[in-house]
Design a protein around this motif. Structure first.
Motif, mmCIF file in Angstrom:
data_model
loop_
_atom_site.group_PDB
_atom_site.id
_atom_site.type_symbol
_atom_site.label_atom_id
_atom_site.label_comp_id
_atom_site.label_asym_id
_atom_site.label_seq_id
_atom_site.Cartn_x
_atom_site.Cartn_y
_atom_site.Cartn_z
ATOM 1 N N TYR A 57 61.388 30.277 9.423
ATOM 2 C CA TYR A 57 61.991 30.987 10.592
ATOM 3 C C TYR A 57 61.208 31.336 11.886
ATOM 4 C CZ TYR A 57 64.427 32.612 6.149
ATOM 5 O OH TYR A 57 65.212 32.206 5.106
ATOM 6 N N PRO A 58 61.913 31.501 12.908
ATOM 7 C CA PRO A 58 61.308 31.641 14.104
ATOM 8 C C PRO A 58 60.684 33.091 14.197
ATOM 9 C CG PRO A 58 63.643 32.011 14.467
ATOM 10 C CD PRO A 58 63.398 31.408 13.108
ATOM 11 N N ALA A 59 59.206 32.862 14.559
ATOM 12 C CA ALA A 59 58.454 34.136 14.611
ATOM 13 C C ALA A 59 58.773 34.986 16.089
ATOM 14 C CB ALA A 59 57.040 33.912 14.288
ATOM 15 N N ASP A 60 58.723 36.064 16.004
ATOM 16 C CA ASP A 60 58.598 36.801 16.956
ATOM 17 C C ASP A 60 57.267 37.368 17.692
ATOM 18 O OD1 ASP A 60 59.247 38.505 19.190
ATOM 19 O OD2 ASP A 60 60.339 40.192 18.407
ATOM 20 N N PRO A 61 56.952 36.662 18.812
ATOM 21 C CA PRO A 61 55.334 36.836 19.372
ATOM 22 C C PRO A 61 55.167 38.349 19.442
ATOM 23 C CG PRO A 61 56.824 35.809 20.903
ATOM 24 C CD PRO A 61 57.399 35.555 19.742
ATOM 25 N N GLU A 62 56.077 39.109 19.808
ATOM 26 C CA GLU A 62 55.887 40.549 20.419
ATOM 27 C C GLU A 62 56.064 41.489 19.005
ATOM 28 O OE1 GLU A 62 55.399 41.233 23.378
ATOM 29 O OE2 GLU A 62 55.738 39.118 23.901
ATOM 30 N N SER A 99 52.047 29.719 15.469
ATOM 31 C CA SER A 99 52.548 28.652 15.380
ATOM 32 C C SER A 99 54.138 28.930 15.827
ATOM 33 C CB SER A 99 52.813 27.958 14.199
ATOM 34 O OG SER A 99 53.426 28.811 13.008
ATOM 35 N N GLY A 100 54.464 30.109 16.014
ATOM 36 C CA GLY A 100 56.005 30.481 16.181
ATOM 37 C C GLY A 100 56.894 30.461 14.792
ATOM 38 N N LEU A 101 56.111 30.469 13.636
ATOM 39 C CA LEU A 101 57.129 30.377 12.397
ATOM 40 C C LEU A 101 56.357 31.411 11.249
ATOM 41 C CD1 LEU A 101 56.249 26.345 11.594
ATOM 42 C CD2 LEU A 101 58.925 27.676 12.386
ATOM 43 N N VAL A 160 49.405 24.299 8.676
ATOM 44 C CA VAL A 160 49.954 25.059 9.861
ATOM 45 C C VAL A 160 49.831 26.524 9.919
ATOM 46 C CG1 VAL A 160 51.986 25.573 11.352
ATOM 47 C CG2 VAL A 160 51.539 23.245 10.442
ATOM 48 N N PRO A 161 49.270 27.154 10.740
ATOM 49 C CA PRO A 161 49.104 28.628 10.603
ATOM 50 C C PRO A 161 50.415 29.311 10.988
ATOM 51 C CG PRO A 161 48.258 27.697 12.812
ATOM 52 C CD PRO A 161 48.439 26.766 12.009
#
Length: 289
Positions: free
Chosen positions: A109-114, A63-65, A57-58
């Motif tokens: 952890y959740p990744a911040d796309p911004e 992936s949001g991670l 998984v990237p």
């Protein structure tokens, strides 16, 4: 759960996946984690071809991670550093904890796309960070260990009550503060900038090589250096410290994609199936700006 079914379940949840070698962590796809997808038809095709393929998984926005990778090896353990960071409030709020085959841990952890965060390695602390430009292998994948035993990635704890993102830079500064070289685009000629950064890359230690090469390539991309010239300048330095040519190419390409510049690309490649990686030799000769 069988690996093909697990890959489809992840994709159905919106997490892009790609196949890795059975019993290992290396991508089977031609373009590595950049080919990760949620397309069920493509995923079925991959795992029909290699049913025992592990699941990659990237990390980062793809992936949001974001993932904090805590190592536990003969050279040392990262759990003490992770615990210090937890007490300091830097790694609380995980979405999941996964035990790795070597006895280490992945904290999701959740990744911040911004706010994309680059991957890095803190070798002395035995803790890595997987963000933009990185990937992980996920449950229920199985990896062969050095003593010929096999170990499985296993979920050991679900989300904390208040899930939140992790500040990768603050964590690295806390675990292993080490200033990067000063770099001011335009302060010297591009050739001087590139030579100085190549010298810095050539002096990197094991555990810092990928992160350092990625950082240096980002700086040259921001300064307007062409992808081909960056590959020609930083490539030999990176290979000198032990990075394989293909890994050098992929890292520099990731850097250019991260800063929004046109990445280097291969030409005259022979099409092949997902499991036919290109030869490493001569990678630098197969790029165009």
């Amino acid at each position: 759960m069988p690996l093909p079914e697990a890959a489809l379940r992840l994709a159905d949840a919106g997490v892009p996946v790609f196949p890795c070698v059975p019993g290992g962590k290396s991508p089977l796809t031609h373009e590595g984690f950049h080919e990760a997808t949620t397309d069920p038809r493509r995923i079925r095709s991959w795992w029909r071809w290699m049913p025992e393929a592990n699941i990659g998984v990237p990390t980062g926005a793809a992936s949001g991670l974001d993932v904090v990778d805590v190592d536990r090896k003969a050279a040392g353990s990262g759990f003490a550093g992770f615990d210090r960071a937890r007490r300091a409030g830097l790694v609380t709020g995980w979405a999941a904890l996964v035990r790795t085959p070597s006895g280490g841990m992945h904290a999701y952890y959740p990744a911040d796309p911004e706010r994309p965060q680059p991957s890095w390695q803190a070798a002395r602390a035995h803790v890595d960070f997987r963000g933009t430009g990185g990937y992980i292998v996920v449950p229920p994948s199985v990896v062969q260990l050095n003593d010929e035993r096999h170990g499985r990635y296993e979920l050991i704890r679900a989300a904390e009550p208040a899930v939140r993102g992790v500040d990768g830079k603050a964590l690295r500064d806390f675990l292993d503060p080490r200033p990067a070289p000063s770099f001011r685009p335009g302060g010297a000629s591009k050739a001087q900038d590139a030579t100085r950064l190549a010298g810095w890359v050539a002096a990197l230690r094991e555990g810092e090589r990928n992160r350092g090469l990625f950082w240096a390539a980002c700086r040259l991309a921001e300064a307007g250096a062409s992808p081909a010239s960056t590959l020609d300048t930083l490539g030999p330095a990176a290979e000198h410290i032990g990075l394989p040519p293909r890994e050098v190419f992929v890292t520099i390409r990731s850097a250019y994609r991260t800063v929004g510049a046109a990445p280097p690309r291969r030409v005259n490649e022979t099409p092949g199936h997902a499991g036919s990686p290109p030869a490493a030799a001569g990678v630098r000769r197969q790029v165009l700006s």
